[in-house]
Design a protein around this motif. Structure first.
Motif, PDB file in Angstrom:
ATOM      1  N   ASN A 188       6.642   3.095  -3.169  1.00 19.36           N
ATOM      2  CA  ASN A 188       6.254   2.469  -1.900  1.00 19.36           C
ATOM      3  C   ASN A 188       7.351   1.539  -1.388  1.00 19.36           C
ATOM      4  O   ASN A 188       7.077   0.432  -0.915  1.00 19.36           O
ATOM      5  N   ASN A 225       9.061   7.097  -2.138  1.00 20.50           N
ATOM      6  CA  ASN A 225       7.633   7.116  -1.861  1.00 20.50           C
ATOM      7  C   ASN A 225       6.795   6.731  -3.080  1.00 20.50           C
ATOM      8  O   ASN A 225       5.750   6.092  -2.937  1.00 20.50           O
ATOM      9  N   ARG A 251       0.826  -1.196   0.000  1.00 20.30           N
ATOM     10  CA  ARG A 251       0.000   0.000   0.000  1.00 20.30           C
ATOM     11  C   ARG A 251       0.863   1.249   0.000  1.00 20.30           C
ATOM     12  O   ARG A 251       2.030   1.206   0.383  1.00 20.30           O
ATOM     13  N   SER A 252       0.256   2.349  -0.392  1.00 18.55           N
ATOM     14  CA  SER A 252       0.965   3.617  -0.499  1.00 18.55           C
ATOM     15  C   SER A 252       1.023   4.321   0.849  1.00 18.55           C
ATOM     16  O   SER A 252       0.445   5.397   1.049  1.00 18.55           O
TER      17      SER A 252
END
Length: 115
Positions: free
Chosen positions: A76, A73, A26-27
């Motif tokens: 991820n 980011n 997930r982010s």
């Protein structure tokens, strides 16, 4: 809720380098502290490096100056660049994320430093 998958481990000669990757499902990497830990047979799991959501880093004494933790980011992911590897670095390396709700670990990736 979040799955972490490490990769990049393997066999390397002393003095060599490896780059470990940890991808989250997930982010959320940008929001929470993440880190790398390692565990050798018969020993307790120990801190290798951590990186906060703000980008601050902290390293275990045994790897300072040799290892670098970083974060991407957009992917991820966090990474661990390991240079000047020593036989004592041999261990299973685990990725970790700490949120306000949980602590989750990856499955680990084996790093073996040997001639």
């Amino acid at each position: 809720q979040v799955q972490l998958v490490e990769s990049g481990g393997g066999l390397v000669q002393p003095g060599g380098s490896l780059r470990l990757s940890c991808v989250a499902s997930r982010s959320i990497v940008s929001f929470y502290n993440m880190g790398w830990y390692r565990q050798a047979p018969g020993k307790q799991r120990e801190l290798v490096a951590v990186i906060t959501s703000g980008g601050s880093t902290n390293y275990g004494d045994s790897v300072k100056g040799r290892f670098t933790i970083s974060r991407d980011n957009a992917k991820n992911s966090i990474y661990l660049q390991m240079n000047s590897l020593k036989p004592e670095d041999t261990a299973v390396y685990y990725c970790k994320i700490v949120t306000t709700q949980m602590i989750q670990w990856g499955q680990g990736t084996q790093v073996t430093v040997s001639s």
